[in-house]
Design an enzyme around this catalytic site. Structure first.
Site, PDB file in Angstrom:
ATOM      1  N   HIS A 113     -12.873  -1.823  -2.973  1.00  0.00           N
ATOM      2  CA  HIS A 113     -12.363  -1.340  -1.687  1.00  0.00           C
ATOM      3  C   HIS A 113     -13.493  -1.375  -0.664  1.00  0.00           C
ATOM      4  CE1 HIS A 113     -11.194   1.963   1.161  1.00  0.00           C
ATOM      5  NE2 HIS A 113     -10.043   1.339   1.065  1.00  0.00           N
ATOM      6  N   GLU A 137      -0.261  -0.550  -4.592  1.00  0.00           N
ATOM      7  CA  GLU A 137      -1.544   0.139  -4.501  1.00  0.00           C
ATOM      8  C   GLU A 137      -1.383   1.653  -4.387  1.00  0.00           C
ATOM      9  OE1 GLU A 137      -5.426   0.032  -1.530  1.00  0.00           O
ATOM     10  OE2 GLU A 137      -4.321  -1.808  -1.997  1.00  0.00           O
ATOM     11  N   GLU A 176      -9.812   3.512  -5.185  1.00  0.00           N
ATOM     12  CA  GLU A 176     -10.673   3.634  -4.004  1.00  0.00           C
ATOM     13  C   GLU A 176     -11.180   5.054  -3.805  1.00  0.00           C
ATOM     14  OE1 GLU A 176      -8.396   4.088   0.057  1.00  0.00           O
ATOM     15  OE2 GLU A 176      -7.401   2.526  -1.115  1.00  0.00           O
ATOM     16  N   HIS A 228      -1.013   4.555  -0.563  1.00  0.00           N
ATOM     17  CA  HIS A 228      -1.972   5.617  -0.238  1.00  0.00           C
ATOM     18  C   HIS A 228      -1.788   6.881  -1.073  1.00  0.00           C
ATOM     19  CE1 HIS A 228      -2.721   3.572   3.825  1.00  0.00           C
ATOM     20  NE2 HIS A 228      -3.814   3.484   3.112  1.00  0.00           N
ATOM     21  N   GLU A 262       0.847  -1.204   0.000  1.00  0.00           N
ATOM     22  CA  GLU A 262       0.000   0.000   0.000  1.00  0.00           C
ATOM     23  C   GLU A 262       0.879   1.249   0.000  1.00  0.00           C
ATOM     24  OE1 GLU A 262      -2.488   2.167  -0.452  1.00  0.00           O
ATOM     25  OE2 GLU A 262      -3.877   0.971   0.788  1.00  0.00           O
TER      26      GLU A 262
END
Length: 463
Positions: free
Chosen positions: A282, A206, A232, A182, A180
């Site tokens: 998500h 991600e 997401e 973000h 991840e």
């Protein structure tokens, strides 16, 4: 409803024939803004409408409003849309998945997330990862970058790579490992990170760059063959158009609760399929979004699921496993689940002598939750305790009196000879008061009472 780091908003829609549909949205921030939108657009477009007209509902939110649709409006639409689909299923007597084309698979892969909350030490994170795999997960996601934003120093990158390397070594090559980010890095940093992690074969990277600029993701895509995931924070098809059509991401992670609900996500699945994009929705929501299918189970199917859980895990007590008026379901549950564990009726009995008498006669439970605030009097509650004891049902004494509750409920539980007392989380002051009072009573030499633990449950011990 407040939960760690985000708030859950639930919406109930009631039809004129008495059906109730439930929707849910998670907002990290702007919950009050969402509530205002729900009130305004709900009055304008939802009240008086037909819950089967979900396409019309989406058109009203997205076209009849002059302003551009975004996170708040699409989240409000998602709450209403999900509740409408719930109503459709209830009106037709079928689970929602049957209305979406039926079953494609019986099992859906899941990965673990949020497990890595510890110091940024490779061995500490790897130890937690081993625990996740030991619980049966075959995939897990981690964020090894700490609080880094935009750029990453060489020292910070070495720590992040060391964490991923330690996790990979500990969980083995067969476990899927997602990384991840973000959306916190500029393209050059994102490419640098991708190159450093390639040898550890992550399942995907991600949100390597911020979600609002397809050009940044295009730069990353051009410099790595590793799978990329994003979406997401996308709220409309336009947000994803370049990403899907140009193949800038391999996995689309739109969030049902921010993408217009079931209607929006169902359309997205059909649109991404011709481009060979995988869809991994998500979801950091609560019970409605995570386990909606459970509310469509038949009682027998739900009891089957509970029996499987009880066989797999050391379950010693089940409180209200079925709806309060499903007497036949409770009887079936008692026959299959009662042996060796507690089957506790709370909403089933509501501390009511008549309901308890029926439950005793029909053998629906082996324990009853008694609450003085449900009968309105201490004497009335005491009679329910005596009634349960005479039928050899265990009694669990509880109360829901808010912050004003003191330790008196502990005195009642001991004075009545109750089998157990329900305390709840000791992070709340009134529940700590109950716990402290129990300790005082136990230390009183004049009181013949002591902590029973698992021995107080049916069967005499935890299994």
């Amino acid at each position: 409803m407040g939960t760690p780091w985000r708030e859950l908003t639930f919406v109930e829609l009631e039809t004129d024939d008495g059906l109730c549909g439930v929707g849910e949205v998670r907002m990290v921030n702007k919950t009050d803004t969402l509530l205002a939108c729900l009130r305004e657009l709900g009055e304008r477009y939802v009240l008086g409408s037909d819950p089967f007209d979900t396409e019309l509902l989406a058109q009203r939110f997205q076209w009849q409003e002059y302003g551009r649709v975004g996170e708040v409006a699409q989240s409000a639409l998602a709450a209403f849309d999900t509740a409408c689909w719930d109503l459709k299923g209830k009106a037709l007597g079928v689970p929602v998945w049957r209305l979406l084309g039926g079953a494609l698979r019986r099992r859906v892969p899941a990965y673990a997330n949020g497990w890595y909350r510890t110091e940024r030490d490779p061995s500490a994170v790897a130890e937690l990862a081993a625990g996740v795999v030991a619980r049966g997960y075959r995939a897990l996601k981690t964020n090894p970058f700490g609080a880094a934003v935009a750029e990453l120093t060489s020292a910070e990158l070495r720590v992040a790579v060391a964490i991923v390397a330690a996790v990979r070594e500990r969980v083995g090559d067969d476990a899927q490992l997602m990384v991840e980010r973000h959306g916190r890095f500029v393209p050059s940093a994102a490419v640098r990170i991708a190159h450093a992690l390639e040898e550890y074969a992550p399942e995907w990277l991600e949100e390597p760059t911020p979600p609002y600029h397809a050009g940044s993701l295009r730069q990353v895509r051009a410099h790595t063959a590793l799978p990329l995931a994003t979406g997401e924070r996308a709220h409309t098809f336009a947000d994803l158009r370049e990403i899907v059509e140009e193949g800038l991401a391999d996995v689309v992670q739109a969030d049902l609760t921010h993408f217009g609900g079931i209607t929006g996500l169902h359309k997205l699945a059909g649109w991404t399929a011709p481009y060979d994009r995988l869809l991994a929705p998500h979801n950091v929501c609560g019970p409605v979004a995570l386990d909606r299918e459970a509310r469509s189970y038949t009682p027998d199917a739900w009891i089957d699921r509970l029996a499987q859980r009880c066989a797999r895990y050391p379950v010693v007590s089940l409180e209200d496993p079925l709806a309060e008026d499903d007497w036949s379901g409770w009887r079936a549950a008692y026959e299959r689940l009662e042996r060796g564990r507690q089957l506790l009726g709370n909403d089933l009995f509501v501390t009511d002598p008549d309901r308890l008498a029926r439950g005793i006669a029909e053998r629906c439970a082996n324990a009853v939750l008694v609450k003085p605030n449900q009968t309105g009097t201490v004497s009335g509650t005491a009679r329910v305790v005596e009634q349960a004891r005479a039928a050899k049902l265990a009694t669990v004494v509880s109360a829901r009196s808010g912050e004003s509750e003191d330790h008196w409920i502990a005195d009642l539980a001991v004075g009545w000879g109750g089998d157990q007392i329900k305390i709840g989380s000791t992070t709340r002051s009134e529940r700590t008061a109950k716990w402290n009072r129990l300790l005082e009573i136990e230390s009183d030499p004049h009181v013949a009472s002591s902590y029973a633990g698992a021995a107080g449950l049916p069967g005499g011990r935890a299994r």
